[in-house]
Design a protein around this motif. Structure first.
Motif, short mmCIF file in Angstrom:
data_model
loop_
_atom_site.label_atom_id
_atom_site.label_comp_id
_atom_site.label_asym_id
_atom_site.label_seq_id
_atom_site.Cartn_x
_atom_site.Cartn_y
_atom_site.Cartn_z
N ARG A 57 86.01 -55.87 -21.93
CA ARG A 57 85.90 -54.97 -20.78
C ARG A 57 85.45 -53.58 -21.24
NH1 ARG A 57 89.02 -51.29 -18.78
NH2 ARG A 57 90.80 -51.89 -20.03
N GLN A 58 85.97 -53.14 -22.37
CA GLN A 58 85.57 -51.84 -22.91
C GLN A 58 84.10 -51.85 -23.32
OE1 GLN A 58 87.28 -49.01 -23.06
NE2 GLN A 58 89.06 -49.94 -22.10
N TYR A 59 83.63 -52.96 -23.93
CA TYR A 59 82.22 -53.07 -24.30
C TYR A 59 81.33 -53.03 -23.05
CZ TYR A 59 83.07 -54.20 -29.22
OH TYR A 59 83.42 -54.15 -30.53
N ASP A 60 81.73 -53.76 -22.00
CA ASP A 60 80.95 -53.76 -20.76
C ASP A 60 80.90 -52.36 -20.15
OD1 ASP A 60 80.51 -56.45 -21.07
OD2 ASP A 60 82.10 -57.07 -19.67
N GLU A 61 82.02 -51.68 -20.15
CA GLU A 61 82.06 -50.32 -19.61
C GLU A 61 81.20 -49.38 -20.44
OE1 GLU A 61 85.42 -46.88 -18.91
OE2 GLU A 61 86.02 -48.98 -18.71
N ASN A 62 81.23 -49.56 -21.74
CA ASN A 62 80.41 -48.74 -22.63
C ASN A 62 78.92 -48.97 -22.36
OD1 ASN A 62 79.70 -47.00 -24.67
ND2 ASN A 62 80.09 -48.46 -26.31
N ASP A 63 78.53 -50.23 -22.16
CA ASP A 63 77.13 -50.53 -21.85
C ASP A 63 76.71 -49.91 -20.52
OD1 ASP A 63 76.82 -51.91 -24.21
OD2 ASP A 63 77.22 -53.88 -23.31
N ALA A 64 77.61 -49.96 -19.54
CA ALA A 64 77.29 -49.38 -18.23
C ALA A 64 77.14 -47.87 -18.33
CB ALA A 64 78.38 -49.74 -17.22
N LEU A 65 77.97 -47.23 -19.14
CA LEU A 65 77.89 -45.77 -19.27
C LEU A 65 76.72 -45.33 -20.12
CD1 LEU A 65 81.67 -44.91 -19.63
CD2 LEU A 65 80.23 -44.66 -17.63
N ARG A 66 76.25 -46.19 -21.00
CA ARG A 66 75.10 -45.85 -21.85
C ARG A 66 73.86 -45.55 -20.99
NH1 ARG A 66 75.18 -47.31 -27.31
NH2 ARG A 66 76.91 -48.59 -26.62
N GLY A 67 73.71 -46.27 -19.87
CA GLY A 67 72.60 -46.00 -18.96
C GLY A 67 72.68 -44.60 -18.38
N TYR A 68 73.90 -44.14 -18.10
CA TYR A 68 74.06 -42.79 -17.58
C TYR A 68 73.71 -41.74 -18.63
CZ TYR A 68 76.25 -44.61 -13.40
OH TYR A 68 76.48 -45.26 -12.22
N VAL A 69 73.99 -42.04 -19.88
CA VAL A 69 73.63 -41.11 -20.96
C VAL A 69 72.11 -40.97 -21.03
CG1 VAL A 69 73.67 -40.76 -23.46
CG2 VAL A 69 75.74 -41.51 -22.28
N ASP A 70 71.41 -42.09 -20.96
CA ASP A 70 69.94 -42.05 -20.99
C ASP A 70 69.39 -41.29 -19.78
OD1 ASP A 70 70.01 -43.49 -23.33
OD2 ASP A 70 69.72 -45.44 -22.34
N LYS A 71 69.99 -41.54 -18.59
CA LYS A 71 69.55 -40.82 -17.40
C LYS A 71 69.80 -39.33 -17.56
CE LYS A 71 70.25 -44.53 -14.05
NZ LYS A 71 71.06 -44.97 -12.90
N PHE A 72 70.95 -38.97 -18.14
CA PHE A 72 71.26 -37.55 -18.34
C PHE A 72 70.23 -36.90 -19.24
CE2 PHE A 72 73.06 -34.40 -21.22
CZ PHE A 72 73.37 -33.40 -20.31
N HIS A 73 69.87 -37.55 -20.33
CA HIS A 73 68.89 -36.95 -21.24
C HIS A 73 67.53 -36.79 -20.57
CE1 HIS A 73 71.50 -36.73 -24.65
NE2 HIS A 73 71.77 -38.02 -24.63
N GLY A 74 67.14 -37.75 -19.74
CA GLY A 74 65.88 -37.63 -19.02
C GLY A 74 65.89 -36.47 -18.04
N VAL A 75 66.98 -36.35 -17.30
CA VAL A 75 67.09 -35.25 -16.32
C VAL A 75 67.20 -33.91 -17.04
CG1 VAL A 75 68.60 -34.30 -14.54
CG2 VAL A 75 68.03 -36.71 -14.51
N ASP A 76 67.90 -33.87 -18.17
CA ASP A 76 68.01 -32.63 -18.93
C ASP A 76 66.66 -32.18 -19.46
OD1 ASP A 76 69.52 -30.51 -20.09
OD2 ASP A 76 69.40 -31.53 -22.03
N LYS A 77 65.85 -33.14 -19.92
CA LYS A 77 64.50 -32.81 -20.40
C LYS A 77 63.64 -32.29 -19.24
CE LYS A 77 62.96 -35.68 -23.32
NZ LYS A 77 62.40 -36.88 -23.98
N GLN A 78 63.75 -32.94 -18.10
CA GLN A 78 62.98 -32.50 -16.93
C GLN A 78 63.42 -31.10 -16.50
OE1 GLN A 78 63.47 -34.95 -13.47
NE2 GLN A 78 61.67 -34.13 -12.47
#
Length: 142
Positions: A57-78
C-alpha cells in the motif's frame, strides 16, 4: 511475596513506552499502541501478510504521489518562465513609457517660439521619431 505487599520500583528505568510524536490524522485510534514486534510475533504468517500488505500500500501511494512531484516540477518551471517574461515585458513597458515621455517633451520644447527664432524643427523631428518608436515598441510587446 504476599498479595498485599508492594513491589519496589526502579526509578532509573522509564515507565511505559517512550512518548512518540503526534499520530497522523487517520490513525489516532492506534496512536498509543506499541509498534515493536518480537521474533515470535514476526514468525506468525498473519503478521507477515499484514506487513507485506501495508508495504505494498505504501509503494502504491508512493507511485501515485510521484506523479504529483513531476507535475509540480513542470508547473514550477513554467512559473519561472512566465516570471521572466513578465520581467522583460515590464522592462519594455518602462522603456516605451520613457521614450514617449522624452519624445513629447522634445516636441513641446522644440515648438516653443522664442523672440528671435522660430520653432526648432530638429527637436520636433527627433521627438516625433522617439514617440513613434515608443508606440511601435508598445505595439510589438502586446
Amino acid at each position: 511475596m504476599a498479595d498485599d505487599e508492594i513491589e519496589p520500583v526502579d526509578n532509573d528505568q522509564p515507565l511505559g513506552p517512550p512518548k512518540r510524536a503526534a499520530a497522523k490524522k487517520g490513525r489516532r485510534s492506534f496512536s498509543r499502541v506499541q509498534l515493536e514486534l518480537n521474533d515470535e510475533e514476526l514468525a506468525n504468517t498473519a503478521v507477515q501478510k499484514l506487513l507485506i500488505e501495508d508495504l505494498n500500500r505504501q509503494y502504491d501511494e508512493n507511485d501515485a504521489l510521484r506523479g504529483y512531484v513531476d507535475k509540480f516540477h513542470g508547473v514550477d518551471k513554467q512559473n519561472c518562465i512566465l516570471t521572466e517574461k513578465l520581467r522583460v515585458r515590464t522592462g519594455f513597458d518602462i522603456m516605451a513609457g520613457s521614450l514617449l515621455t522624452v519624445g513629447a517633451a522634445l516636441v513641446g520644447y522644440g515648438s516653443t517660439v522664442t523672440a528671435d527664432q522660430g520653432p526648432d524643427i530638429l527637436l520636433i523631428g527627433f521627438g516625433i521619431v522617439l514617440m513613434i518608436a515608443a508606440i511601435v515598441a508598445k505595439g510589438l510587446t502586446r
